[in-house]
Write a protein that holds these residues in place. Structure first.
Motif, short mmCIF file in Angstrom:
data_model
loop_
_atom_site.label_atom_id
_atom_site.label_comp_id
_atom_site.label_asym_id
_atom_site.label_seq_id
_atom_site.Cartn_x
_atom_site.Cartn_y
_atom_site.Cartn_z
N GLU A 223 0.83 -1.21 0.00
CA GLU A 223 0.00 0.00 0.00
C GLU A 223 0.86 1.25 0.00
N ASN A 227 0.97 4.03 -3.11
CA ASN A 227 0.72 5.46 -2.90
C ASN A 227 1.93 6.31 -3.27
N ASN A 230 2.60 5.94 -7.03
CA ASN A 230 1.41 6.19 -7.85
C ASN A 230 1.21 5.09 -8.89
N ASN A 232 -0.68 1.49 -10.24
CA ASN A 232 -1.92 0.71 -10.21
C ASN A 232 -1.65 -0.69 -10.76
#
Length: 263
Positions: A223, A227, A230, A232
């Motif tokens: 996680e 973050n 950035n 996905n």
């Protein structure tokens, strides 16, 4: 005759100091100019005698090794930057990374091999001589604030501080912080520049950084990485390039340093 490298020994075990002093002075390179058995005395001698190298025990009375580093950094001295080698009976990654973040050059866990210590000291001095022989722009991250923020970010991400890739990453981020064009010439200027500073090869630098990046992603918080970077995508296998890893950190460091400067 070449001037010897001045060394300060700091340890609360006098027998250890005597053994270390005898071994260091057996070398033609070094000269022990002072001894201290507590952190307060160590800080006093560092500021008054200005040794080139400080061999500093981590656990001491009055002020421990980290305390010495913190107080030295807070002293306001701008024209004196000793090479500090930490010796400790404790080999925790957290202590190692804290010491490096506060300016230590190297960290060795006791019991130590005296011959290996001398070898490391000589490598540090040789590296310093090489750095002095090039232009200032070739020595990345001389600003203490920049180095501190870089180290803090690497620690936060969980890059293992005891592996070679940690040092190479710190240099790489500093170089990109100063000149982003290195990202376009990673194999042409970035890796060769780091290799030259550490008497290594571009291939070893690349592999060591790759290893550090993969270990970081394998062990750390997915996680946090998602973050911070950035991203996905699944991060279980550390599928991010060395360049991307370095670029994101350099960008973050620039923002942090600018924020501190404006505060």
């Amino acid at each position: 005759m070449t001037e010897k490298v001045k060394v300060l020994l700091v340890d609360d075990n006098q027998n250890f100091i005597e053994l270390l002093k005898d071994r260091i002075e057996f070398s033609d390179t070094f000269e022990v100019i002072g001894e201290a058995n507590n952190g307060e005395k160590a800080l006093e001698l560092m500021l008054s005698m200005r040794p080139d190298l400080v061999i500093l025990d981590m656990i001491m009375p009055m002020l421990d090794g980290l305390g010495v580093l913190e107080r030295f950094n807070q002293s306001g001295v701008k024209d004196y930057h000793p090479k500090i080698i930490i010796l400790s009976a404790i080999g925790q990654d957290s202590l190692t990374s804290q010491a490096i973040g506060l300016g230590a050059k190297y960290y060795m866990v006791k019991p130590i091999d005296f011959d290996l210590l001398i070898e490391r000291l000589e490598q540090i001095i040789q590296e310093e001589s090489k750095n002095l022989s090039v232009t200032p722009s070739a020595s990345p991250g001389d600003d203490f604030a920049v180095q501190r923020v870089i180290t803090e970010v690497l620690q936060m991400l969980g890059v293992p501080p005891h592996i070679k890739g940690f040092v190479y990453l710190r240099d790489a981020v500093a170089m990109v912080y100063e000149d982003e064009s290195h990202l376009m010439r990673i194999t042409k200027t970035l890796y060769p520049g780091i290799a030259k500073r550490h008497d290594s090869t571009s291939q070893r630098v690349e592999r060591s950084i790759r290893n550090a990046v993969e270990l970081t992603f394998q062990r750390g918080s997915k996680e946090l990485f998602a973050n911070f970077f950035n991203l996905n995508m699944p991060l279980s296998e550390g599928r991010i390039t060395n360049g991307e890893f370095i670029a994101y950190i350099a960008h973050h460091v620039r923002n942090e340093v600018n924020h501190e400067a404006s505060s």
